[in-house]
Design a protein around this motif. Sequence first.
Motif, PDB file in Angstrom:
ATOM      1  N   GLY A  58      21.989  -9.301  12.095  1.00 19.00           N
ATOM      2  CA  GLY A  58      21.287  -9.406  10.822  1.00 19.00           C
ATOM      3  C   GLY A  58      22.071  -8.729   9.724  1.00 19.00           C
ATOM      4  O   GLY A  58      23.078  -8.060   9.969  1.00 19.00           O
ATOM      5  N   ALA A  59      21.606  -8.891   8.533  1.00 22.03           N
ATOM      6  CA  ALA A  59      22.256  -8.310   7.357  1.00 22.03           C
ATOM      7  C   ALA A  59      22.110  -6.794   7.357  1.00 22.03           C
ATOM      8  O   ALA A  59      21.265  -6.239   8.065  1.00 22.03           O
ATOM      9  CB  ALA A  59      21.624  -8.889   6.090  1.00 22.03           C
ATOM     10  N   ASN A  60      22.924  -6.125   6.548  1.00 26.16           N
ATOM     11  CA  ASN A  60      22.798  -4.683   6.367  1.00 26.16           C
ATOM     12  C   ASN A  60      21.383  -4.354   5.907  1.00 26.16           C
ATOM     13  O   ASN A  60      20.830  -5.031   5.041  1.00 26.16           O
ATOM     14  CB  ASN A  60      23.790  -4.173   5.320  1.00 26.16           C
ATOM     15  CG  ASN A  60      25.211  -4.167   5.814  1.00 26.16           C
ATOM     16  OD1 ASN A  60      25.460  -4.314   7.003  1.00 26.16           O
ATOM     17  ND2 ASN A  60      26.143  -4.003   4.899  1.00 26.16           N
ATOM     18  N   GLY A  61      20.799  -3.343   6.527  1.00 25.95           N
ATOM     19  CA  GLY A  61      19.459  -2.910   6.129  1.00 25.95           C
ATOM     20  C   GLY A  61      18.335  -3.745   6.695  1.00 25.95           C
ATOM     21  O   GLY A  61      17.187  -3.595   6.285  1.00 25.95           O
ATOM     22  N   SER A  62      18.624  -4.628   7.640  1.00 20.43           N
ATOM     23  CA  SER A  62      17.577  -5.499   8.166  1.00 20.43           C
ATOM     24  C   SER A  62      16.771  -4.875   9.304  1.00 20.43           C
ATOM     25  O   SER A  62      15.811  -5.479   9.768  1.00 20.43           O
ATOM     26  CB  SER A  62      18.175  -6.838   8.621  1.00 20.43           C
ATOM     27  OG  SER A  62      19.082  -6.637   9.691  1.00 20.43           O
ATOM     28  N   GLY A  63      17.168  -3.678   9.783  1.00 18.12           N
ATOM     29  CA  GLY A  63      16.373  -2.991  10.800  1.00 18.12           C
ATOM     30  C   GLY A  63      16.972  -2.994  12.194  1.00 18.12           C
ATOM     31  O   GLY A  63      16.317  -2.575  13.147  1.00 18.12           O
ATOM     32  N   LYS A  64      18.222  -3.429  12.347  1.00 15.93           N
ATOM     33  CA  LYS A  64      18.857  -3.487  13.670  1.00 15.93           C
ATOM     34  C   LYS A  64      18.960  -2.099  14.304  1.00 15.93           C
ATOM     35  O   LYS A  64      18.558  -1.914  15.454  1.00 15.93           O
ATOM     36  CB  LYS A  64      20.257  -4.111  13.588  1.00 15.93           C
ATOM     37  CG  LYS A  64      20.287  -5.512  13.028  1.00 15.93           C
ATOM     38  CD  LYS A  64      21.711  -6.035  12.911  1.00 15.93           C
ATOM     39  CE  LYS A  64      22.600  -5.206  12.026  1.00 15.93           C
ATOM     40  NZ  LYS A  64      22.314  -5.226  10.597  1.00 15.93           N
ATOM     41  N   SER A  65      19.492  -1.148  13.580  1.00 15.81           N
ATOM     42  CA  SER A  65      19.663   0.204  14.121  1.00 15.81           C
ATOM     43  C   SER A  65      18.315   0.870  14.375  1.00 15.81           C
ATOM     44  O   SER A  65      18.134   1.574  15.372  1.00 15.81           O
ATOM     45  CB  SER A  65      20.496   1.066  13.168  1.00 15.81           C
ATOM     46  OG  SER A  65      21.806   0.554  13.075  1.00 15.81           O
ATOM     47  N   LEU A  66      17.356   0.635  13.511  1.00 17.02           N
ATOM     48  CA  LEU A  66      16.008   1.173  13.710  1.00 17.02           C
ATOM     49  C   LEU A  66      15.388   0.581  14.970  1.00 17.02           C
ATOM     50  O   LEU A  66      14.775   1.294  15.770  1.00 17.02           O
ATOM     51  CB  LEU A  66      15.127   0.889  12.495  1.00 17.02           C
ATOM     52  CG  LEU A  66      13.687   1.368  12.572  1.00 17.02           C
ATOM     53  CD1 LEU A  66      13.619   2.877  12.804  1.00 17.02           C
ATOM     54  CD2 LEU A  66      12.937   0.982  11.318  1.00 17.02           C
ATOM     55  N   SER A  77       0.822  -1.221   0.000  1.00 15.95           N
ATOM     56  CA  SER A  77       0.000   0.000   0.000  1.00 15.95           C
ATOM     57  C   SER A  77       0.851   1.263   0.000  1.00 15.95           C
ATOM     58  O   SER A  77       0.555   2.217   0.728  1.00 15.95           O
ATOM     59  CB  SER A  77      -0.938  -0.009   1.213  1.00 15.95           C
ATOM     60  OG  SER A  77      -1.772  -1.138   1.173  1.00 15.95           O
ATOM     61  N   GLY A  78       1.937   1.263  -0.784  1.00 17.01           N
ATOM     62  CA  GLY A  78       2.771   2.448  -0.896  1.00 17.01           C
ATOM     63  C   GLY A  78       3.641   2.742   0.303  1.00 17.01           C
ATOM     64  O   GLY A  78       4.127   3.851   0.472  1.00 17.01           O
ATOM     65  N   ARG A  79       3.833   1.737   1.177  1.00 16.05           N
ATOM     66  CA  ARG A  79       4.661   1.912   2.374  1.00 16.05           C
ATOM     67  C   ARG A  79       5.705   0.806   2.434  1.00 16.05           C
ATOM     68  O   ARG A  79       5.431  -0.338   2.099  1.00 16.05           O
ATOM     69  CB  ARG A  79       3.818   1.911   3.638  1.00 16.05           C
ATOM     70  CG  ARG A  79       2.815   3.070   3.647  1.00 16.05           C
ATOM     71  CD  ARG A  79       2.166   3.278   4.983  1.00 16.05           C
ATOM     72  NE  ARG A  79       3.059   3.778   6.000  1.00 16.05           N
ATOM     73  CZ  ARG A  79       3.413   5.049   6.162  1.00 16.05           C
ATOM     74  NH1 ARG A  79       2.965   5.966   5.326  1.00 16.05           N
ATOM     75  NH2 ARG A  79       4.205   5.423   7.134  1.00 16.05           N
ATOM     76  N   PHE A  80       6.919   1.164   2.884  1.00 10.74           N
ATOM     77  CA  PHE A  80       7.998   0.206   3.099  1.00 10.74           C
ATOM     78  C   PHE A  80       7.986  -0.179   4.571  1.00 10.74           C
ATOM     79  O   PHE A  80       8.064   0.679   5.447  1.00 10.74           O
ATOM     80  CB  PHE A  80       9.353   0.833   2.741  1.00 10.74           C
ATOM     81  CG  PHE A  80      10.510  -0.050   3.105  1.00 10.74           C
ATOM     82  CD1 PHE A  80      10.851  -1.129   2.310  1.00 10.74           C
ATOM     83  CD2 PHE A  80      11.258   0.194   4.244  1.00 10.74           C
ATOM     84  CE1 PHE A  80      11.914  -1.956   2.649  1.00 10.74           C
ATOM     85  CE2 PHE A  80      12.314  -0.614   4.592  1.00 10.74           C
ATOM     86  CZ  PHE A  80      12.648  -1.697   3.791  1.00 10.74           C
ATOM     87  N   TYR A  81       7.869  -1.457   4.848  1.00 14.46           N
ATOM     88  CA  TYR A  81       7.811  -1.951   6.220  1.00 14.46           C
ATOM     89  C   TYR A  81       9.200  -2.404   6.659  1.00 14.46           C
ATOM     90  O   TYR A  81       9.646  -3.497   6.331  1.00 14.46           O
ATOM     91  CB  TYR A  81       6.797  -3.089   6.338  1.00 14.46           C
ATOM     92  CG  TYR A  81       5.386  -2.573   6.331  1.00 14.46           C
ATOM     93  CD1 TYR A  81       4.681  -2.413   7.514  1.00 14.46           C
ATOM     94  CD2 TYR A  81       4.777  -2.184   5.145  1.00 14.46           C
ATOM     95  CE1 TYR A  81       3.398  -1.890   7.516  1.00 14.46           C
ATOM     96  CE2 TYR A  81       3.497  -1.666   5.138  1.00 14.46           C
ATOM     97  CZ  TYR A  81       2.817  -1.522   6.320  1.00 14.46           C
ATOM     98  OH  TYR A  81       1.549  -1.002   6.314  1.00 14.46           O
ATOM     99  N   ALA A  82       9.889  -1.515   7.391  1.00 18.77           N
ATOM    100  CA  ALA A  82      11.233  -1.811   7.869  1.00 18.77           C
ATOM    101  C   ALA A  82      11.187  -2.836   9.000  1.00 18.77           C
ATOM    102  O   ALA A  82      12.051  -3.710   9.094  1.00 18.77           O
ATOM    103  CB  ALA A  82      11.916  -0.538   8.347  1.00 18.77           C
TER     104      ALA A  82
END
Length: 96
Positions: free
Chosen positions: A51-59, A28-33
Amino acid sequence: MNGVVIRLDHITKSFKIIENSDSAQIRSGRFYALDDVSLEFTAGSCSIVAGANGSGKSLLMALIAQLEEPSSGTVEVSGNVGLIFQDADSQILGET
């Protein structure tokens, strides 16, 4: 929180996107981090978030430190949480 010092209950963090992709993380036009994440950390425990780079650890860490707010779900923290950023050199404020 009965020995639990950090509790995340059904956390979702999404961002509005401009261009579409076939990624399963886009709806629905949203990226679910982060999508429906639930975790508990108890006093005295040792946990690793990997986790891999960009997997949401820092978030995830920013949500726990309450630097970000989830799109939905709840974050409960007993006491204060500090966050050390990955690039230690950028944290040096002056010579000692």
